[in-house]
Design an enzyme around this catalytic site. Structure first.
Site, mmCIF file in Angstrom:
data_model
loop_
_atom_site.group_PDB
_atom_site.id
_atom_site.type_symbol
_atom_site.label_atom_id
_atom_site.label_comp_id
_atom_site.label_asym_id
_atom_site.label_seq_id
_atom_site.Cartn_x
_atom_site.Cartn_y
_atom_site.Cartn_z
ATOM 1 N N PHE A 13 0.397 -4.384 3.166
ATOM 2 C CA PHE A 13 -0.455 -3.576 2.273
ATOM 3 C C PHE A 13 -1.409 -4.463 1.456
ATOM 4 O O PHE A 13 -2.618 -4.474 1.693
ATOM 5 C CB PHE A 13 0.471 -2.737 1.384
ATOM 6 C CG PHE A 13 -0.165 -2.113 0.190
ATOM 7 C CD1 PHE A 13 -1.355 -1.389 0.298
ATOM 8 C CD2 PHE A 13 0.433 -2.217 -1.066
ATOM 9 C CE1 PHE A 13 -1.929 -0.798 -0.829
ATOM 10 C CE2 PHE A 13 -0.130 -1.630 -2.184
ATOM 11 C CZ PHE A 13 -1.314 -0.926 -2.071
ATOM 12 N N THR A 38 6.691 -7.073 10.739
ATOM 13 C CA THR A 38 7.890 -6.250 10.559
ATOM 14 C C THR A 38 7.427 -4.788 10.525
ATOM 15 O O THR A 38 6.238 -4.503 10.712
ATOM 16 C CB THR A 38 8.585 -6.581 9.227
ATOM 17 O OG1 THR A 38 7.714 -6.158 8.162
ATOM 18 C CG2 THR A 38 8.894 -8.066 9.094
ATOM 19 N N LEU A 83 2.053 -14.044 0.561
ATOM 20 C CA LEU A 83 2.422 -12.658 0.239
ATOM 21 C C LEU A 83 3.581 -12.136 1.082
ATOM 22 O O LEU A 83 4.171 -11.115 0.746
ATOM 23 C CB LEU A 83 1.225 -11.716 0.450
ATOM 24 C CG LEU A 83 0.014 -11.916 -0.446
ATOM 25 C CD1 LEU A 83 -1.149 -12.432 0.372
ATOM 26 C CD2 LEU A 83 -0.365 -10.638 -1.159
ATOM 27 N N ALA A 85 6.755 -10.881 2.508
ATOM 28 C CA ALA A 85 8.029 -10.612 1.831
ATOM 29 C C ALA A 85 8.566 -9.283 2.314
ATOM 30 O O ALA A 85 7.835 -8.468 2.886
ATOM 31 C CB ALA A 85 7.821 -10.552 0.311
ATOM 32 N N THR A 135 5.995 -10.576 -8.499
ATOM 33 C CA THR A 135 6.010 -9.235 -9.071
ATOM 34 C C THR A 135 6.476 -9.259 -10.528
ATOM 35 O O THR A 135 7.195 -10.181 -10.935
ATOM 36 C CB THR A 135 6.976 -8.351 -8.244
ATOM 37 O OG1 THR A 135 7.251 -7.157 -8.949
ATOM 38 C CG2 THR A 135 8.310 -9.045 -7.998
ATOM 39 N N ALA A 185 15.714 -9.940 -7.566
ATOM 40 C CA ALA A 185 16.479 -11.198 -7.605
ATOM 41 C C ALA A 185 15.935 -12.178 -6.572
ATOM 42 O O ALA A 185 15.807 -13.384 -6.837
ATOM 43 C CB ALA A 185 17.959 -10.921 -7.349
ATOM 44 N N SER A 186 15.575 -11.656 -5.386
ATOM 45 C CA SER A 186 15.055 -12.557 -4.343
ATOM 46 C C SER A 186 13.661 -13.069 -4.714
ATOM 47 O O SER A 186 13.340 -14.235 -4.472
ATOM 48 C CB SER A 186 15.036 -11.857 -2.978
ATOM 49 O OG SER A 186 14.086 -10.810 -2.959
ATOM 50 N N LYS A 187 12.848 -12.224 -5.341
ATOM 51 C CA LYS A 187 11.515 -12.692 -5.755
ATOM 52 C C LYS A 187 11.649 -13.706 -6.896
ATOM 53 O O LYS A 187 10.934 -14.706 -6.934
ATOM 54 C CB LYS A 187 10.633 -11.509 -6.198
ATOM 55 C CG LYS A 187 10.207 -10.570 -5.099
ATOM 56 C CD LYS A 187 9.307 -11.201 -4.039
ATOM 57 C CE LYS A 187 7.929 -11.555 -4.533
ATOM 58 N NZ LYS A 187 7.052 -12.009 -3.411
ATOM 59 N N ARG A 247 6.154 3.150 -14.791
ATOM 60 C CA ARG A 247 5.589 2.046 -14.026
ATOM 61 C C ARG A 247 4.141 1.859 -14.464
ATOM 62 O O ARG A 247 3.491 2.790 -14.935
ATOM 63 C CB ARG A 247 5.632 2.344 -12.506
ATOM 64 C CG ARG A 247 7.067 2.441 -11.933
ATOM 65 C CD ARG A 247 7.731 1.083 -11.948
ATOM 66 N NE ARG A 247 9.089 1.058 -11.415
ATOM 67 C CZ ARG A 247 10.202 1.202 -12.128
ATOM 68 N NH1 ARG A 247 10.119 1.463 -13.430
ATOM 69 N NH2 ARG A 247 11.392 1.098 -11.578
ATOM 70 N N HIS A 317 18.315 1.438 -11.532
ATOM 71 C CA HIS A 317 16.885 1.769 -11.632
ATOM 72 C C HIS A 317 16.267 1.238 -12.934
ATOM 73 O O HIS A 317 16.610 1.698 -14.026
ATOM 74 C CB HIS A 317 16.769 3.297 -11.576
ATOM 75 C CG HIS A 317 15.402 3.800 -11.292
ATOM 76 N ND1 HIS A 317 15.135 5.132 -11.068
ATOM 77 C CD2 HIS A 317 14.207 3.164 -11.185
ATOM 78 C CE1 HIS A 317 13.849 5.293 -10.832
ATOM 79 N NE2 HIS A 317 13.266 4.112 -10.907
#
Ligand code: NAD
Ligand code: TYD
Length: 377
Positions: A13, A38, A83, A85, A135, A185-187, A247, A317
């Protein structure tokens, strides 16, 4: 060609908007799109520029360090905009390992490959840059202290007409990392590796942390395109919890412009937050999407409200995200170009005008995955 900029995840995107901007704006620079394709990667996102002479696509997995080294060496890469991910929180809840692999190991393998190649050059790191796209979710969640939204302290041209803020605090570049989902957590972990490469080896790096993006070519599993598509197909709109989460939304082309500016003018070693001071409660945003889709499809505004269906909340959330992007505005003069209501209108029109893109991407496989995810809740 003078330089070669490797853009990882360029078929996704945001990546496709960055690739389009760079290919068009820098005809003397080779733009090398490295993407594994992917479920989220789609070369049709780039069909308008795929024949340009300064564009090249390579299908490859960033997790493979030897492959990344070969690609970077053979193409004499001078800059990287990373980018690629796994990007969807709900998927990270059902499959955290894939997120750790792609987002953490993939970033590490690109960092190691860039370091190895650039260190062999006589000029070494001079005029090189590893730009990592991250992010705001790494900062965790903010509280909602004004349920109906208070006066927003700052505005940009992206802010909604009725710009409000749901709290008095915002994420700044110094906010302590506090990720909650496997995605964030991964970012966060990938951001730490980028800083470690800067601090340990002197690799010139920049990290940007951006708020939620929306616009054309977004995969319809994320809130805005999913809901547009469901309204058009008269399907339920699954609102998590009470729809009260907030958001901060930015039009994707404004993110791409910020990346261009920071890539060329930003200071290595620095972090910049990107956002347009444009907070929305999910339920209010959803009603705006409904109104817009109804109006553009010739129905009375709000006639699709009955599709709103409150469902079990997303585990863990995050309540509110809100970015303070004043450093970027102050130091580099960035300002978003599009006001939110215009951006939503443009986005809905794009999805209405491109049903074949949506139909292809919402294939049987994707729907099966989605149904399974709900069954497991
Ligand atoms: P996306 O899911 O639409 O696209 C990701 C792309 O990465 C796809 O083209 C996919 O094929 C590719 N990819 C995935 N795994 C790969 C691998 N192992 N090797 C090579 N390519 C691989 O994501 P997006 O929404 O465009 O997000 C892009 C980046 O921006 C991500 O790093 C994300 O964390 C970050 N970001 C996204 C948002 C947002 O709102 N979407 C906001 C802030 C930051
Ligand atoms: P999403 O687009 O997944 O982005 P993120 O989780 O990265 O912020 O979701 C945006 C908001 O919308 C988030 O608060 C979760 C909510 N949401 C729903 O209520 N229903 C849905 O079907 C989806 C996908 C999201």
């Amino acid at each position: 060609m003078n330089d070669c900029i490797l853009i990882s995840g360029g078929a996704g995107f945001i990546g496709s908007h960055v690739v389009r901007l760079f290919v068009t704006k820098y005809p003397e620079t080779l733009i090398l799109n490295v993407d594994k394709l992917t479920y989220a990667g789609n070369l049709k996102n780039l069909s308008d520029i795929e024949n340009r002479k300064n564009y090249k696509f390579l299908k490859a997995d960033i997790v493979d360090p030897e492959e990344m080294k070969r690609i970077i060496r053979e193409n004499k890469v001078t800059g990287i905009i990373h980018l690629a991910a796994e990007s969807h929180v709900d998927r990270s809840i059902s499959d955290p390992f894939t997120f750790a692999k792609t987002n953490v190991l993939g970033t590490l393998s690109l960092l190691a490959a860039a370091k190895e190649f650039w260190e062999t050059l006589p000029e070494k790191y001079e005029d090189k840059l590893f730009y990592h796209v991250s992010t705001d979710e790494v900062y965790g969640a903010l509280e909602i202290t004004t349920p109906e939204g208070g006066q927003a302290p700052f505005r940009t041209s992206a802010s909604s007409e009725n710009n409000v803020a749901y709290g008095t605090d915002f994420f700044v570049e110094e906010t302590k990392y506090d990720p909650h989902s496997p995605y964030s957590a991964s970012k966060a972990s990938s951001d730490h590796f980028v800083r470690a490469y800067h601090d340990t080896y002197g690799l010139p790096t920049i990290i940007t942390n951006c708020s939620n993006n929306y616009g054309p070519y977004q995969f319809p599993e994320k809130l805005i395109p999913l809901f547009i598509n469901n309204i058009l197909n008269n399907k339920p709109l699954p609102v998590y919890g009470k729809g009260e989460n907030v958001r901060d939304w930015l039009y994707v082309e404004d993110h791409a412009r910020a990346i261009d500016l920071i890539f060329h003018k930003g200071k290595p070693g620095e972090t910049y937050n990107i956002g347009g001071f444009n907070e929305w409660r999910n339920i209010d945003l959803i009603k705006t999407i409904i109104k817009t889709v109804d109006r553009l499809t010739g129905k009375p505004e709000g006639s699709s409200n009955h599709l709103i269906t409150f469902v079990t909340d997303r585990p863990g959330h995050d309540m509110r995200y809100a970015i303070d992007s004043r450093k970027l505005q102050r130091e580099l003069g960035w300002e978003p170009s599009l006001q939110f209501e215009e951006g939503i209108e443009k986005t809905v029109k794009w999805y209405l005008d491109n049903p074949e893109w949506v139909n292809e991407i919402t294939s049987g496989n994707y729907q099966q995955y989605y149904e399974q995810m709900y069954k497991n809740r």
